[in-house]
Motif scaffolding. Structure first.
Motif, PDB file in Angstrom:
ATOM      1  N   UNK A  62       5.656  11.079   9.511  1.00  0.00           N
ATOM      2  CA  UNK A  62       4.957  11.778   8.438  1.00  0.00           C
ATOM      3  C   UNK A  62       5.077  13.281   8.477  1.00  0.00           C
ATOM      4  N   UNK A  63       5.684  13.836   9.528  1.00  0.00           N
ATOM      5  CA  UNK A  63       5.870  15.280   9.598  1.00  0.00           C
ATOM      6  C   UNK A  63       7.026  15.703   8.701  1.00  0.00           C
ATOM      7  N   UNK A  64       6.993  16.939   8.260  1.00  0.00           N
ATOM      8  CA  UNK A  64       8.012  17.439   7.344  1.00  0.00           C
ATOM      9  C   UNK A  64       9.325  17.668   8.074  1.00  0.00           C
ATOM     10  N   UNK A  65      10.399  17.095   7.573  1.00  0.00           N
ATOM     11  CA  UNK A  65      11.718  17.270   8.171  1.00  0.00           C
ATOM     12  C   UNK A  65      12.379  18.536   7.628  1.00  0.00           C
ATOM     13  N   UNK A  66      12.481  18.632   6.320  1.00  0.00           N
ATOM     14  CA  UNK A  66      13.023  19.808   5.656  1.00  0.00           C
ATOM     15  C   UNK A  66      12.686  19.733   4.169  1.00  0.00           C
ATOM     16  N   UNK A  67      12.955  20.831   3.483  1.00  0.00           N
ATOM     17  CA  UNK A  67      12.637  20.943   2.061  1.00  0.00           C
ATOM     18  C   UNK A  67      13.846  21.488   1.320  1.00  0.00           C
ATOM     19  N   UNK A  68      14.189  20.862   0.207  1.00  0.00           N
ATOM     20  CA  UNK A  68      15.242  21.370  -0.669  1.00  0.00           C
ATOM     21  C   UNK A  68      14.567  22.144  -1.791  1.00  0.00           C
ATOM     22  N   UNK A  69      14.722  23.449  -1.767  1.00  0.00           N
ATOM     23  CA  UNK A  69      14.087  24.312  -2.767  1.00  0.00           C
ATOM     24  C   UNK A  69      15.102  24.711  -3.835  1.00  0.00           C
ATOM     25  N   UNK A  70      14.764  24.462  -5.096  1.00  0.00           N
ATOM     26  CA  UNK A  70      15.647  24.808  -6.194  1.00  0.00           C
ATOM     27  C   UNK A  70      15.552  26.295  -6.511  1.00  0.00           C
ATOM     28  N   UNK A  71      16.712  26.918  -6.719  1.00  0.00           N
ATOM     29  CA  UNK A  71      16.818  28.333  -7.035  1.00  0.00           C
ATOM     30  C   UNK A  71      17.493  28.470  -8.396  1.00  0.00           C
ATOM     31  N   UNK A  72      17.413  29.663  -9.020  1.00  0.00           N
ATOM     32  CA  UNK A  72      18.070  29.848 -10.322  1.00  0.00           C
ATOM     33  C   UNK A  72      19.570  29.563 -10.288  1.00  0.00           C
ATOM     34  N   UNK A  73      20.224  29.797  -9.131  1.00  0.00           N
ATOM     35  CA  UNK A  73      21.670  29.596  -9.053  1.00  0.00           C
ATOM     36  C   UNK A  73      22.047  28.428  -8.146  1.00  0.00           C
ATOM     37  N   UNK A 107      11.300  26.226  -9.963  1.00  0.00           N
ATOM     38  CA  UNK A 107       9.952  26.077  -9.429  1.00  0.00           C
ATOM     39  C   UNK A 107       9.765  24.815  -8.613  1.00  0.00           C
ATOM     40  N   UNK A 108      10.677  23.832  -8.731  1.00  0.00           N
ATOM     41  CA  UNK A 108      10.483  22.577  -8.046  1.00  0.00           C
ATOM     42  C   UNK A 108      11.130  22.587  -6.668  1.00  0.00           C
ATOM     43  N   UNK A 109      10.644  21.694  -5.820  1.00  0.00           N
ATOM     44  CA  UNK A 109      11.257  21.483  -4.514  1.00  0.00           C
ATOM     45  C   UNK A 109      11.114  20.017  -4.147  1.00  0.00           C
ATOM     46  N   UNK A 110      11.969  19.565  -3.260  1.00  0.00           N
ATOM     47  CA  UNK A 110      11.934  18.179  -2.791  1.00  0.00           C
ATOM     48  C   UNK A 110      11.646  18.194  -1.297  1.00  0.00           C
ATOM     49  N   UNK A 111      10.530  17.592  -0.917  1.00  0.00           N
ATOM     50  CA  UNK A 111      10.116  17.565   0.478  1.00  0.00           C
ATOM     51  C   UNK A 111      10.521  16.241   1.122  1.00  0.00           C
ATOM     52  N   UNK A 112      11.193  16.327   2.263  1.00  0.00           N
ATOM     53  CA  UNK A 112      11.601  15.156   3.012  1.00  0.00           C
ATOM     54  C   UNK A 112      10.773  15.068   4.292  1.00  0.00           C
ATOM     55  N   UNK A 113      10.267  13.875   4.556  1.00  0.00           N
ATOM     56  CA  UNK A 113       9.457  13.670   5.749  1.00  0.00           C
ATOM     57  C   UNK A 113      10.140  12.703   6.711  1.00  0.00           C
ATOM     58  N   UNK A 114       9.769  12.817   7.995  1.00  0.00           N
ATOM     59  CA  UNK A 114      10.266  11.922   9.018  1.00  0.00           C
ATOM     60  C   UNK A 114       9.371  10.688   9.108  1.00  0.00           C
ATOM     61  N   UNK A 115       9.725   9.777  10.013  1.00  0.00           N
ATOM     62  CA  UNK A 115       8.989   8.524  10.129  1.00  0.00           C
ATOM     63  C   UNK A 115       7.520   8.751  10.451  1.00  0.00           C
TER      64      UNK A 115
END
Length: 225
Positions: A61-72, A51-59
């Motif tokens: 403040x816009x979203x760069x990418x997101x690491x979304x956790x999956x069951x596997x 259910x968790x994800x890690x959001x990374x932003x650029x300088x």
């Protein structure tokens, strides 16, 4: 006298009937309460890994990418939710790295205090991240040539060349973890729950983005240890 005896006998019968009725009600009451109790739901909360994800932003403040956790494992998506990389983890914690075209690019194999980055058929060690006893890290090639030093600092970490030239800094401040370049400009930042060392691989410029995120995921899974 017969009338009085008859009256007393009738009264006694009535009293006994009332007492017996009251006892029966007292015995029946718990059964009625039990049948009306609310059943316990059989559902459970989703696990943090799914259910968790890690959001990374650029300088800016816009979203760069997101690491979304999956069951596997996990997947990396851009700000438009387009998949950039996918990570699949097996029972031995080995991480398979795939690109957006589902092509296998390599593996991360965790060991005690080091993480091996291998080629797609696992026949060659490309890079190794090693944790030192003093809390520092280093990135080496498979031939044991030093690529980066990752020095522990009071603010987080500093990424250096083998000649100790500063390239990036990982700074932790007020719940925010940021990767800053040599000019102290923010390259990436996150306020998500992330081990500070896990953002360092995004400063490993010699690695591909897929390799960077795989090492970041592996280091975060280990809690930086």
């Amino acid at each position: 006298m017969n009338i009085i005896r008859s009256f007393l006998t009738s009264s006694l019968v009535i009293l006994l009937s009332i007492s017996i009725g009251s006892c029966n009600q007292a015995v029946d009451t718990p059964q009625t309460s039990s049948t009306q109790s609310t059943p316990v739901a059989a559902t459970s909360e989703p696990s943090a890994s799914t259910s968790e994800s890690i959001k990374f932003k650029q300088e800016n403040g816009t979203e760069a990418f997101v690491l979304r956790f999956m069951p596997d494992g996990a997947k990396l998506v851009d700000s438009q939710n387009r998949e950039l990389a996918r990570l699949n983890i097996d029972s031995q914690q080995k991480i398979k790295i795939k690109n957006s075209a589902d092509q296998v690019l390599g593996y991360v194999v965790p060991e005690n205090d080091y993480w091996k980055l291998k080629n797609p058929d696992q026949s060659q060690e490309l890079y190794v991240v090693r944790r030192q006893e003093d809390g520092d890290y280093k990135l080496e090639t498979g031939a044991n040539q030093l690529v980066y030093r990752i020095k522990a600092r009071d603010y987080g970490f500093e990424i250096e060349t083998p000649e100790k030239q500063s390239l990036y800094k990982v700074k932790v401040k007020e719940g925010k973890i940021s990767l800053r370049n040599a000019s102290d400009q923010t390259v990436l930042s996150t306020k998500s729950n992330l081990a500070p060392i896990a953002i360092a691989p995004f400063g490993f410029d010699k690695l591909s983005r897929e390799q960077q995120v795989a090492l970041a995921y592996a280091l975060n899974q280990a809690g930086g240890r």
